[in-house]
Design an enzyme around this catalytic site. Sequence first.
Site, PDB file in Angstrom:
ATOM      1  N   ASP A  27       0.878  -1.180   0.073  1.00  0.00           N
ATOM      2  CA  ASP A  27      -0.007   0.050   0.038  1.00  0.00           C
ATOM      3  C   ASP A  27       0.794   1.341  -0.036  1.00  0.00           C
ATOM      4  OD1 ASP A  27      -2.414   1.251  -0.049  1.00  0.00           O
ATOM      5  OD2 ASP A  27      -3.156   0.052   1.652  1.00  0.00           O
ATOM      6  N   ASP A  60      -9.954   3.661  -3.542  1.00  0.00           N
ATOM      7  CA  ASP A  60     -10.704   2.580  -3.181  1.00  0.00           C
ATOM      8  C   ASP A  60     -12.103   2.227  -3.690  1.00  0.00           C
ATOM      9  OD1 ASP A  60      -8.564   2.440  -1.537  1.00  0.00           O
ATOM     10  OD2 ASP A  60      -9.508   2.225   0.306  1.00  0.00           O
TER      11      ASP A  60
END
Length: 387
Positions: A127, A185
Amino acid sequence: MVVNTPPMGWNSWNTFGTNISDQLIREVADKFIELGLDEAGYKYVVIDDCWSLRDRDPETGKIVADPEKFPAGMKALSDYVHSKGLKFGMYSCAGLRTCGNYPGSFGHEFLDAQTFAEYGCDYLKYDYCYFPHDSAKTPNTYLVMGNALRACGREILYSLCNWGQQDVWTWAKAVGGNMYRSTGDIFDNAVSFSDIAKSQLDKYCYSGATCFNDMDMLTVGMYGKGNVGCQKDEMTAEEKKVWFDRYCNQFSLWCIMGSPLMLGADIRNMDEDILNLVKNKDLIRINQDPECRPAFKVTDWDPATSVGLAKLLSDGTIALGLFNFNEDGRKMQILCESLGYPYASGYDLKARDIFTGEEQLLTREMMLEDVAPYGCRMFILTPVKRA
Ligand code: GLA
């Protein structure tokens, strides 16, 4: 690591967020087998963020698995997942802390890759929160972990997740990536998944064997429940039908656009319709086609509202998907010419509807009367020489 087709599996984040545990992962692995998801092609069981303690071990510098969530330790858990014939995936971050504020791997890349190898990890999602550098250094920082994984003595699939920033599609493959998140997201609603797909329509050609454009974990089958859901308690049968159309749209888009297929729903409670959708042999064949050709647009409609995509398959057939991004039903027309079969070619196209099994022969065009709001139609087209 060579990855020939888009990776398939499950990830804990969409439904469970921070509520993950050894028991959950074991139950998911058991369900993979019980439901035949492994036979359908799903292999990776991935634990996302929030699996560790808040700080590294002060003596060894290693990240430590949270003993309350994972009392048996990560190696025992990965052994369990492997004993089912599945692969084990984990998560870290290129920044100082993960997005959930646990230790990130920045400055500890080689040590962490070694730790993941010791755990028996087969997949690392990496990430981008708390990134301490100037963003110009992003590719280099991802390269450091890419090299650490290559040096760790174990094949670990490298899944970059920097949300599509710094044109990641242009360098993800070069730094050792096997897939790269190309957007922010996903959330469990139709606007979210259709915006993601629309934003990738002009980036087809960057994705392919060994490094795939990851449009994020699927929300198919969540029905509003979970970490990225709309927190709806229960849905009526009618509401469910509306949602099911949307999930067909999302899953078909991910398949024809060649995205990895990482399920994000609670597969322990998946209903029959959703299970049949995510195991649909035609859709998975389209996604996993060995030639990995990108889809191409076959419509000149405003892609903000609807789009037709086709993909050449290695057996000589063509996959065709018609996607409606509207709150209203829509008529759609597709010309055989747009699929590369003008009338003068001497070929007609036999169209088989993937969802209904119905067949029709197209000489010049296909007219669809009503494609459901945020719904889709999927076909396999076989060229047939006209008599
Ligand atoms: C970021 C990622 C998500 C998820 C969370 C975890 O937002 O994009 O997919 O991994 O972090 O905190």
